[in-house]
Scaffold this motif. Structure first.
Motif, PDB file in Angstrom:
ATOM      1  N   ILE A  86      -2.850 -15.709   1.734  1.00  0.00           N
ATOM      2  CA  ILE A  86      -1.456 -15.427   2.077  1.00  0.00           C
ATOM      3  C   ILE A  86      -1.153 -14.021   1.568  1.00  0.00           C
ATOM      4  O   ILE A  86      -1.335 -13.731   0.379  1.00  0.00           O
ATOM      5  CB  ILE A  86      -0.489 -16.442   1.443  1.00  0.00           C
ATOM      6  N   VAL A  87      -0.716 -13.164   2.460  1.00  0.00           N
ATOM      7  CA  VAL A  87      -0.548 -11.750   2.128  1.00  0.00           C
ATOM      8  C   VAL A  87       0.931 -11.386   2.158  1.00  0.00           C
ATOM      9  O   VAL A  87       1.625 -11.643   3.150  1.00  0.00           O
ATOM     10  CB  VAL A  87      -1.321 -10.857   3.118  1.00  0.00           C
ATOM     11  N   ILE A  88       1.398 -10.787   1.075  1.00  0.00           N
ATOM     12  CA  ILE A  88       2.744 -10.210   1.025  1.00  0.00           C
ATOM     13  C   ILE A  88       2.627  -8.775   1.490  1.00  0.00           C
ATOM     14  O   ILE A  88       1.963  -7.952   0.863  1.00  0.00           O
ATOM     15  CB  ILE A  88       3.333 -10.266  -0.397  1.00  0.00           C
ATOM     16  N   GLY A  89       3.299  -8.460   2.593  1.00  0.00           N
ATOM     17  CA  GLY A  89       3.234  -7.091   3.126  1.00  0.00           C
ATOM     18  C   GLY A  89       2.469  -7.033   4.441  1.00  0.00           C
ATOM     19  O   GLY A  89       2.992  -7.433   5.465  1.00  0.00           O
ATOM     20  N   PRO A  90       1.241  -6.501   4.420  1.00  0.00           N
ATOM     21  CA  PRO A  90       0.513  -6.004   3.261  1.00  0.00           C
ATOM     22  C   PRO A  90       1.107  -4.702   2.713  1.00  0.00           C
ATOM     23  O   PRO A  90       1.813  -3.983   3.411  1.00  0.00           O
ATOM     24  CB  PRO A  90      -0.891  -5.774   3.812  1.00  0.00           C
ATOM     25  N   LEU A  91       0.789  -4.457   1.435  1.00  0.00           N
ATOM     26  CA  LEU A  91       1.285  -3.262   0.760  1.00  0.00           C
ATOM     27  C   LEU A  91       0.355  -2.090   1.070  1.00  0.00           C
ATOM     28  O   LEU A  91      -0.796  -2.064   0.649  1.00  0.00           O
ATOM     29  CB  LEU A  91       1.346  -3.502  -0.754  1.00  0.00           C
ATOM     30  N   ILE A  92       0.864  -1.127   1.837  1.00  0.00           N
ATOM     31  CA  ILE A  92       0.120   0.082   2.201  1.00  0.00           C
ATOM     32  C   ILE A  92       0.732   1.261   1.449  1.00  0.00           C
ATOM     33  O   ILE A  92       1.957   1.411   1.412  1.00  0.00           O
ATOM     34  CB  ILE A  92       0.187   0.343   3.723  1.00  0.00           C
ATOM     35  N   GLY A  93      -0.096   2.077   0.851  1.00  0.00           N
ATOM     36  CA  GLY A  93       0.390   3.231   0.090  1.00  0.00           C
ATOM     37  C   GLY A  93       0.084   4.539   0.787  1.00  0.00           C
ATOM     38  O   GLY A  93      -0.923   4.671   1.486  1.00  0.00           O
ATOM     39  N   ILE A  94       0.964   5.505   0.616  1.00  0.00           N
ATOM     40  CA  ILE A  94       0.699   6.885   1.033  1.00  0.00           C
ATOM     41  C   ILE A  94       0.631   7.736  -0.227  1.00  0.00           C
ATOM     42  O   ILE A  94       1.620   7.831  -0.975  1.00  0.00           O
ATOM     43  CB  ILE A  94       1.786   7.429   1.977  1.00  0.00           C
ATOM     44  N   LEU A  95      -0.536   8.293  -0.497  1.00  0.00           N
ATOM     45  CA  LEU A  95      -0.691   9.235  -1.609  1.00  0.00           C
ATOM     46  C   LEU A  95      -0.249  10.587  -1.073  1.00  0.00           C
ATOM     47  O   LEU A  95      -0.997  11.284  -0.379  1.00  0.00           O
ATOM     48  CB  LEU A  95      -2.143   9.264  -2.086  1.00  0.00           C
ATOM     49  N   ALA A  96       1.015  10.945  -1.379  1.00  0.00           N
ATOM     50  CA  ALA A  96       1.678  12.028  -0.655  1.00  0.00           C
ATOM     51  C   ALA A  96       1.810  13.326  -1.442  1.00  0.00           C
ATOM     52  O   ALA A  96       2.101  14.369  -0.856  1.00  0.00           O
ATOM     53  CB  ALA A  96       3.072  11.576  -0.220  1.00  0.00           C
ATOM     54  N   ALA A  97       1.607  13.288  -2.754  1.00  0.00           N
ATOM     55  CA  ALA A  97       1.840  14.495  -3.562  1.00  0.00           C
ATOM     56  C   ALA A  97       1.033  14.414  -4.854  1.00  0.00           C
ATOM     57  O   ALA A  97       0.563  13.340  -5.253  1.00  0.00           O
ATOM     58  CB  ALA A  97       3.332  14.651  -3.880  1.00  0.00           C
ATOM     59  N   GLY A  98       0.897  15.570  -5.487  1.00  0.00           N
ATOM     60  CA  GLY A  98       0.232  15.605  -6.786  1.00  0.00           C
ATOM     61  C   GLY A  98       1.186  15.279  -7.916  1.00  0.00           C
ATOM     62  O   GLY A  98       0.835  14.562  -8.855  1.00  0.00           O
ATOM     63  N   GLY A 121       4.683  -3.696  10.621  1.00  0.00           N
ATOM     64  CA  GLY A 121       4.635  -4.935   9.856  1.00  0.00           C
ATOM     65  C   GLY A 121       3.998  -4.786   8.494  1.00  0.00           C
ATOM     66  O   GLY A 121       3.167  -5.607   8.087  1.00  0.00           O
ATOM     67  N   ILE A 122       4.383  -3.728   7.777  1.00  0.00           N
ATOM     68  CA  ILE A 122       3.823  -3.472   6.454  1.00  0.00           C
ATOM     69  C   ILE A 122       4.938  -3.250   5.446  1.00  0.00           C
ATOM     70  O   ILE A 122       6.097  -3.023   5.815  1.00  0.00           O
ATOM     71  CB  ILE A 122       2.910  -2.225   6.457  1.00  0.00           C
ATOM     72  N   SER A 123       4.576  -3.327   4.160  1.00  0.00           N
ATOM     73  CA  SER A 123       5.438  -2.828   3.085  1.00  0.00           C
ATOM     74  C   SER A 123       4.872  -1.484   2.669  1.00  0.00           C
ATOM     75  O   SER A 123       3.682  -1.380   2.346  1.00  0.00           O
ATOM     76  CB  SER A 123       5.430  -3.793   1.893  1.00  0.00           C
ATOM     77  N   LEU A 124       5.694  -0.451   2.725  1.00  0.00           N
ATOM     78  CA  LEU A 124       5.201   0.900   2.469  1.00  0.00           C
ATOM     79  C   LEU A 124       5.617   1.392   1.093  1.00  0.00           C
ATOM     80  O   LEU A 124       6.785   1.307   0.720  1.00  0.00           O
ATOM     81  CB  LEU A 124       5.716   1.885   3.510  1.00  0.00           C
ATOM     82  N   ALA A 125       4.627   1.900   0.354  1.00  0.00           N
ATOM     83  CA  ALA A 125       4.893   2.546  -0.934  1.00  0.00           C
ATOM     84  C   ALA A 125       4.375   3.976  -0.860  1.00  0.00           C
ATOM     85  O   ALA A 125       3.361   4.246  -0.216  1.00  0.00           O
ATOM     86  CB  ALA A 125       4.187   1.796  -2.056  1.00  0.00           C
ATOM     87  N   VAL A 126       5.097   4.893  -1.484  1.00  0.00           N
ATOM     88  CA  VAL A 126       4.626   6.275  -1.589  1.00  0.00           C
ATOM     89  C   VAL A 126       4.505   6.620  -3.069  1.00  0.00           C
ATOM     90  O   VAL A 126       5.308   6.175  -3.891  1.00  0.00           O
ATOM     91  CB  VAL A 126       5.560   7.266  -0.871  1.00  0.00           C
ATOM     92  N   PHE A 127       3.490   7.396  -3.390  1.00  0.00           N
ATOM     93  CA  PHE A 127       3.256   7.723  -4.789  1.00  0.00           C
ATOM     94  C   PHE A 127       2.516   9.047  -4.909  1.00  0.00           C
ATOM     95  O   PHE A 127       2.042   9.610  -3.914  1.00  0.00           O
ATOM     96  CB  PHE A 127       2.480   6.594  -5.483  1.00  0.00           C
ATOM     97  N   SER A 128       2.449   9.552  -6.128  1.00  0.00           N
ATOM     98  CA  SER A 128       1.777  10.814  -6.421  1.00  0.00           C
ATOM     99  C   SER A 128       0.594  10.544  -7.346  1.00  0.00           C
ATOM    100  O   SER A 128       0.487   9.470  -7.955  1.00  0.00           O
ATOM    101  CB  SER A 128       2.751  11.789  -7.097  1.00  0.00           C
TER     102      SER A 128
END
Length: 456
Positions: A86-98, A121-128
């Protein structure tokens, strides 16, 4: 799939997932059965309990599992099944910055695509990079609330898949490869020299490569110019038309053209001056010497063509479209004050092509772009698992096609949007997200370090 499900914790000691019976039936989830519950790279075993006395769009996770999975409070996400998972999301990340500060400046632009993330149909997270905590395998970044179109600052587990949009050093590359394996996309970033070496070995494709040499000193340029009157000197790893010099041999010296602070420089040098200039401007990084192509012009403006390449959910390369770029008058690059237009229409603007030739050349460039993408991925020693590329091509005055560059860090597919063709951009983003989603569901890549039976 359950869409926009409210996920909350419940005060029970048993590792369990409480779900409405209708939602359970739609997911083919059986009551009192054991399933793996996934959020990002983390997963935990839970027993499913169904009820008709909770809201249909709510699920509840026991507080111990909720804490282990690091699910943010008051989150809405899709719920989907993949085998016994069972998957929540799925959680996909964008490594967008340093840096975190740079990331904050990008949030408004990233939020413009919120509807696309929802459609995928995803949960999107962005992070550095700065937001990655190596000690406890979490990221500190932002998750998008699609219904509110805003970002929430959160601490999350490592995402199930990551779309990498920045260049990182070797240490980070090794760490990301060890953690994510095949679920990090565009991990290895190659430069122009690597691209040239890899494609030079392809008999079908090497004829489209301008002759290129590695620069080791000014004598290399002088010797190159003995074979041809013109050449380019460019950084092996650069973008946006920066650090490109055009050298033309004249009877009494050399003409040097380059861009300096958005202004075109045109200077004449003797042998000693050229030596001095090259030594002063090529000491710190790797440079290349490249054959100068007699490009097609429109009113003394160079033109080239950006092909937007992405993978679909099955991992096949798709050419979503071509954007033609026309530079400033007498500019040696198209990145300054570029005029953007669909490639086929820009070809027809040139007096050198009739309608039939413009169509044929456009189709051939599109075919070659897929071949280039396939060849790069087959040859790359690191098997970079690329999901999106920007392939630049040009046409000379003899109507030959040339490969200029393959952009693989962040290929700027937004060019299509700026050119007035948002549908090309949106299709490219969606295909990339669908591929990332598919990659995220390969649970064989998950490390035991991210799994736990929280009943232990």
């Amino acid at each position: 799939m359950g869409k926009n499900i409210n996920i909350s914790k419940m005060n029970t000691e048993y590792s369990s997932l409480l779900i409405h019976k209708e939602l359970a039936d739609s997911l083919s989830v059986q009551e009192y059965q054991l399933y793996k519950l996934h959020f990002g790279k983390k997963d935990a075993l839970v027993t499913v309990i169904t009820s008709e006395h909770i809201p249909p769009d709510h699920v509840y996770i026991d507080k111990k599992t909720y804490g282990f999975l690091k699910v943010p409070d008051s989150i809405k996400a899709n719920l989907m099944m993949s085998g016994n998972n069972i998957v929540i999301g799925p959680l996909i990340g964008i490594l967008a910055a340093g840096k975190k500060r740079a990331l904050r400046k990008m949030l408004a632009v990233l939020a413009e695509d919120s509807k696309l993330y929802e459609t995928a149909g995803i949960s999107l997270a962005v992070f550095s990079l700065e937001g990655i905590s190596l000690s406890d395998s979490v990221i500190k970044g932002y998750i998008l609330h699609a219904d509110k179109n805003n970002w929430k600052k959160v601490v999350l587990p490592y995402p199930a898949a990551v779309i990498k949009r920045i260049k990182v050093n070797n240490n980070w590359e090794e760490h990301l490869a060890a953690v994510f394996g095949k679920s990090i996309l565009n991990l290895y970033n190659f430069d122009k020299w690597e691209m040239y070496q890899w494609l030079k070995g392809h008999p079908e494709l090497n004829k489209y490569l301008p002759d290129t040499k590695l620069y080791t000193g000014p004598d290399d340029v002088i010797n190159f110019l003995k074979q041809t009157n013109k050449c380019y000197i460019k950084k092996s790893f650069s973008s946006f038309g920066r650090n490109i010099y055009k050298v033309t041999r004249k009877p009494d010296g050399y003409q040097l053209n380059y861009l300096k602070k958005k202004s075109q420089m045109d200077i004449y040098l003797n042998d000693n001056d050229l030596y001095t200039f090259l030594e002063e401007n090529s000491q710190t990084e790797e440079y290349l010497i490249q054959q100068c192509i007699n490009l097609q012009l429109i009113n003394n403006r160079t033109m080239d063509f950006r092909h937007i390449l992405v993978k679909d959910e099955k991992g096949n390369w798709i050419n979503e479209g071509c954007i033609g770029k026309r530079g400033s008058i007498n500019s040696i690059v198209t990145n300054t004050n570029s005029f953007l237009k669909p490639g086929r229409l820009l070809l027809r603007d040139s007096q050198y092509f009739n309608r039939k030739e413009a169509v044929e050349l456009s189709d051939e460039m599109a075919r070659l772009s897929v071949k280039f993408a396939q060849a790069i991925e087959e040859t790359c020693p690191a098997k970079g698992n690329y999901a999106y590329l920007g392939i630049d091509m040009a046409i000379d005055r003899d109507k030959n096609i040339w490969l200029l560059e393959i952009n693989n860090v962040n290929p700027r597919h937004r060019l299509a949007k700026y050119a007035g063709y948002p549908n090309i951009y949106e299709k490219a983003v969606l295909n990339c997200l669908h591929f990332a989603k598919e990659v995220s569901l390969d649970f064989s890549d998950h490390s035991a370090a991210f799994s736990k039976d929280v009943t232990e």
